[in-house]
Write a protein that holds these residues in place. Structure first.
Motif, mmCIF file in Angstrom:
data_model
loop_
_atom_site.group_PDB
_atom_site.id
_atom_site.type_symbol
_atom_site.label_atom_id
_atom_site.label_comp_id
_atom_site.label_asym_id
_atom_site.label_seq_id
_atom_site.Cartn_x
_atom_site.Cartn_y
_atom_site.Cartn_z
ATOM 1 N N GLU A 118 0.869 -1.171 0.000
ATOM 2 C CA GLU A 118 0.000 0.000 0.000
ATOM 3 C C GLU A 118 0.908 1.224 0.000
ATOM 4 N N PRO A 119 1.321 1.663 -1.194
ATOM 5 C CA PRO A 119 2.339 2.719 -1.269
ATOM 6 C C PRO A 119 1.877 4.056 -0.713
ATOM 7 N N ALA A 120 2.757 4.652 0.057
ATOM 8 C CA ALA A 120 2.536 6.011 0.541
ATOM 9 C C ALA A 120 2.947 6.986 -0.567
ATOM 10 N N THR A 121 2.668 8.252 -0.359
ATOM 11 C CA THR A 121 3.111 9.269 -1.305
ATOM 12 C C THR A 121 4.542 9.694 -0.956
ATOM 13 N N LEU A 122 5.199 10.330 -1.912
ATOM 14 C CA LEU A 122 6.537 10.860 -1.641
ATOM 15 C C LEU A 122 6.483 11.917 -0.541
ATOM 16 N N ALA A 123 5.445 12.747 -0.554
ATOM 17 C CA ALA A 123 5.322 13.797 0.465
ATOM 18 C C ALA A 123 5.167 13.201 1.864
ATOM 19 N N ALA A 124 4.335 12.189 1.989
ATOM 20 C CA ALA A 124 4.145 11.552 3.290
ATOM 21 C C ALA A 124 5.430 10.869 3.752
ATOM 22 N N LEU A 144 14.638 10.229 -1.242
ATOM 23 C CA LEU A 144 13.481 10.639 -2.044
ATOM 24 C C LEU A 144 13.770 10.587 -3.538
ATOM 25 N N SER A 145 15.004 10.907 -3.943
ATOM 26 C CA SER A 145 15.316 10.808 -5.375
ATOM 27 C C SER A 145 15.310 9.344 -5.807
ATOM 28 N N THR A 146 15.717 8.446 -4.913
ATOM 29 C CA THR A 146 15.679 7.014 -5.230
ATOM 30 C C THR A 146 14.237 6.551 -5.397
ATOM 31 N N TYR A 147 13.382 6.901 -4.441
ATOM 32 C CA TYR A 147 11.965 6.548 -4.563
ATOM 33 C C TYR A 147 11.354 7.156 -5.830
#
Length: 189
Positions: A118-124, A144-147
């Motif tokens: 259940e993927p979260a958002t990058l912001a979260a 974050l750049s990796t994600y």
């Protein structure tokens, strides 16, 4: 020292914030008087276990979206490096792309562990990583750049144009999904 074997970052990782240092080093090697070989390693399956580990309930919430990562078992990369270092003349002036042969997505990672995705958002994720003190300040943009690169489809192994891993191993590459699951299990044991 007459021959330098440099472990770099795969070409599909050029979108990552930490790629610049690797490309700079590669450029310096090419213009140096050294004999050199560049091993452009894909991201480790074991690293994926750290950034996409399941929570206590078995749910993976890493912000991978529908993206995929051509992760590679660290053991395979170590074997390739040892082979190249043992006979450097054969590999002089070469750059090898070493990525996994099967890109993995969040659903496959969860299935390998019997959990859910259940993927979260990058912001979260940024807020969780920054606020919890779980990462040093310089690690937040790297993570974050990796994600973001995984989510955007940049690390699925298709943009490198070739994969030299199998040719440099004496055997079939180890399944990255198994290396991932083993790393997750050892971290929680």
């Amino acid at each position: 020292m007459r021959h330098l074997v440099y472990t770099s970052l795969s070409g599909d990782g050029d979108h990552l914030t930490y790629a610049l240092a690797h490309r700079w080093t590669e450029r310096r090697l090419r213009t140096s008087s050294l004999e050199w070989t560049v091993l452009r390693n894909g991201l480790y399956a074991e690293f994926l276990a750290a950034i996409a580990a399941p929570g206590p309930d078995g749910t993976i919430t890493a912000p991978l979206g529908t993206g995929r990562l051509a992760a590679v078992a660290r053991e395979d990369l170590a074997e390739v490096a040892a082979r190249v270092a043992a006979d450097p003349a054969e590999h002089a002036g070469r750059t090898y792309e070493l990525v996994g042969e099967r890109a993995l997505g969040g659903a496959e990672l969860a299935a390998a562990l019997g959990g859910s995705f259940e993927p979260a958002t990058l912001a979260a994720t940024r807020a969780a990583v920054s606020g919890a003190g779980r990462a040093r300040p310089f690690q937040v943009p790297m993570l974050l750049s990796t994600y973001g690169a995984i989510t955007g489809g940049f690390l699925d192994g298709t943009s490198v144009g070739r994969n030299d891993l199998r040719a440099l191993l004496a055997h079939e590459p180890r399944p990255a999904i198994e290396a991932y699951a083993r790393a997750v299990r050892s971290a929680t044991a």
